[in-house]
Write a protein that holds these residues in place. Sequence first.
Motif, PDB file in Angstrom:
ATOM      1  N   UNK A  12       0.831  -1.207   0.000  1.00 20.45           N
ATOM      2  CA  UNK A  12       0.000   0.000   0.000  1.00 20.45           C
ATOM      3  C   UNK A  12       0.864   1.255   0.000  1.00 20.45           C
ATOM      4  N   UNK A  13       0.441   2.260  -0.748  1.00 19.57           N
ATOM      5  CA  UNK A  13       1.076   3.573  -0.657  1.00 19.57           C
ATOM      6  C   UNK A  13       0.356   4.370   0.425  1.00 19.57           C
ATOM      7  N   UNK A  14       1.049   5.331   0.962  1.00 18.24           N
ATOM      8  CA  UNK A  14       0.461   6.358   1.843  1.00 18.24           C
ATOM      9  C   UNK A  14      -0.165   5.822   3.133  1.00 18.24           C
ATOM     10  N   UNK A  15      -1.299   5.124   3.041  1.00 19.77           N
ATOM     11  CA  UNK A  15      -1.887   4.545   4.255  1.00 19.77           C
ATOM     12  C   UNK A  15      -2.158   3.066   4.011  1.00 19.77           C
ATOM     13  N   UNK A  16      -1.977   2.250   5.060  1.00 16.75           N
ATOM     14  CA  UNK A  16      -2.335   0.844   4.905  1.00 16.75           C
ATOM     15  C   UNK A  16      -3.846   0.686   4.769  1.00 16.75           C
ATOM     16  N   UNK A 227       8.145  -2.374  -9.391  1.00 18.84           N
ATOM     17  CA  UNK A 227       7.919  -0.993  -9.822  1.00 18.84           C
ATOM     18  C   UNK A 227       6.614  -0.468  -9.246  1.00 18.84           C
ATOM     19  N   UNK A 228       6.675   0.761  -8.774  1.00 20.69           N
ATOM     20  CA  UNK A 228       5.450   1.364  -8.264  1.00 20.69           C
ATOM     21  C   UNK A 228       4.443   1.549  -9.392  1.00 20.69           C
ATOM     22  N   UNK A 229       3.168   1.367  -9.077  1.00 19.35           N
ATOM     23  CA  UNK A 229       2.082   1.587 -10.033  1.00 19.35           C
ATOM     24  C   UNK A 229       0.938   2.147  -9.193  1.00 19.35           C
ATOM     25  N   UNK A 230       1.112   3.393  -8.782  1.00 19.86           N
ATOM     26  CA  UNK A 230       0.194   3.967  -7.793  1.00 19.86           C
ATOM     27  C   UNK A 230      -1.204   4.167  -8.349  1.00 19.86           C
ATOM     28  N   UNK A 231      -1.268   4.523  -9.645  1.00 18.67           N
ATOM     29  CA  UNK A 231      -2.551   4.944 -10.222  1.00 18.67           C
ATOM     30  C   UNK A 231      -2.924   4.151 -11.478  1.00 18.67           C
ATOM     31  N   UNK A 232      -4.215   4.173 -11.791  1.00 12.00           N
ATOM     32  CA  UNK A 232      -4.722   3.659 -13.063  1.00 12.00           C
ATOM     33  C   UNK A 232      -4.667   4.790 -14.103  1.00 12.00           C
ATOM     34  N   UNK A 264       4.142  -5.138  -9.965  1.00 15.50           N
ATOM     35  CA  UNK A 264       3.633  -3.786  -9.694  1.00 15.50           C
ATOM     36  C   UNK A 264       3.104  -3.733  -8.262  1.00 15.50           C
ATOM     37  N   UNK A 265       3.247  -2.558  -7.653  1.00 18.74           N
ATOM     38  CA  UNK A 265       2.883  -2.426  -6.240  1.00 18.74           C
ATOM     39  C   UNK A 265       2.704  -0.954  -5.882  1.00 18.74           C
ATOM     40  N   UNK A 266       2.644  -0.664  -4.552  1.00 15.64           N
ATOM     41  CA  UNK A 266       2.500   0.716  -4.065  1.00 15.64           C
ATOM     42  C   UNK A 266       1.184   1.298  -4.563  1.00 15.64           C
ATOM     43  N   UNK A 267       0.105   0.530  -4.320  1.00 13.97           N
ATOM     44  CA  UNK A 267      -1.191   0.907  -4.859  1.00 13.97           C
ATOM     45  C   UNK A 267      -1.878   1.956  -3.987  1.00 13.97           C
ATOM     46  N   UNK A 268      -2.488   2.911  -4.639  1.00  8.50           N
ATOM     47  CA  UNK A 268      -3.318   3.883  -3.925  1.00  8.50           C
ATOM     48  C   UNK A 268      -4.522   3.175  -3.319  1.00  8.50           C
ATOM     49  N   UNK A 269      -4.924   3.639  -2.155  1.00  4.96           N
ATOM     50  CA  UNK A 269      -6.066   2.993  -1.493  1.00  4.96           C
ATOM     51  C   UNK A 269      -7.378   3.247  -2.223  1.00  4.96           C
TER      52      UNK A 269
END
Length: 304
Positions: A12-16, A227-232, A264-269
Motif C-alpha cells: 500500500x502507498x500512503x496509508x495501509x 515498480x510502483x504503479x500507484x494509479x490507473x 507492480x505495487x504501491x497501490x493507492x487505497x
Amino acid sequence: MPSRELVVLGSASQTPTRRRNHNGYLLRWDDRSVLFDPGEGTQRQLLLADASPTGIRHICITHFHGDHCLGLPGILQRLSLDRVAHPVEVLFPASGAAYFDRLRHASAYQDHLDVRPVPVAADGPASTGGPFAIEAVRLGHDPETFGWRVVEPDGIRMLPDRLAEAGVHGPAVGVLAATGVLDLADRTVRLEDVSAPRKGQRMAFVMDTGMCDAAVDLAAGADLVVCEATFASADHDLARRYRHLTAADAGRVARDAGARRLVITHFSQRYPDVRVLLDEAAAVFPDVVAAEDLARVPVPTRRR
Ligand SMILES: [Zn+2]
C-alpha cells in the motif's frame, strides 16, 4: 523453496488498508536478504510471511516518506534483539540523513547491532564486496529518491562433460577455476575450454517516481523489476501531479528496459480491486504480477 525470490510484505502507498500493509519487500538471494522500504508493520509482516529477518544484510530506503521507512526502527531493534552477528548496511539518500538518524535512535533499547549507514548522494555502486553489488539511481520524486539495483557479476559455469573429457576432477577443478589454467603431465587445460560464460542476475527496485529515463536505466536488463504503479490510467493526471507512475507506465518501464518479470505495487487505497491496474500493465508487458501482501514471486531462472 526457490533460493532467489521476492517476498511482498506490504503493497500500500500512503496509508495501509485492511488488506494491504505499508510497503516492505524482502529479496531473498541465496543465503542473504535485502530489505527494501520497510514501512510501518514490517516486522510483523515478516512473521506472517514466514520469512526470517536474520538473513537481512542490507536495508535499502528509497526516500523518507513514512510509508517507506517508518518500519526501520522496529527492524533494527529486532535484529539487535536476535543478536544478529553480521553487519547490516542501511543505504539511503544522504539528503535525508537527519531522518535516518532519528529512525536509527527512535526509542530506548539495548543496541547490539552493527549498523553500517551508507548515505548515497550520487548514482553508482553503493555497496560492493559481497556476492552482488547494490547500485543507486536517482529517480524523479520529492523528497530526493534513489532506486536500487542488485547486480550479480557475470561469471562462468563449469561444463561437466568437458571437464571429464579433459580428465580434470576433484580439487583440480577448483585450482583451474581460480588460476584459469592447469598444467597436467602431458598437456595444459584452459578454463575457457571447460566452462561457459554465465550471465549474472539482477533485480531492480523502482519506487516513487514520475516517468523518467532513469527508471528505465535502473531496470535495464533486470530479471525481476519491482515498480510502483500507484494509479490507473484514468487517474493519469494525478500521477503526473504527484510524480508517480500509472500501471501502464510501469509496464512501459519494464518493456523499454528489456526486463523479464515485473511486479507492480504501491497501490493507492482508491483501488480496492487492483485488477484494472494489472490489466493495464499486462497490456504493455505480459509477464506481470500485482503484488499481494505475503506473496512470493520467484526471480526467473537464470538465462542460458
Ligand atoms: Zn510512497
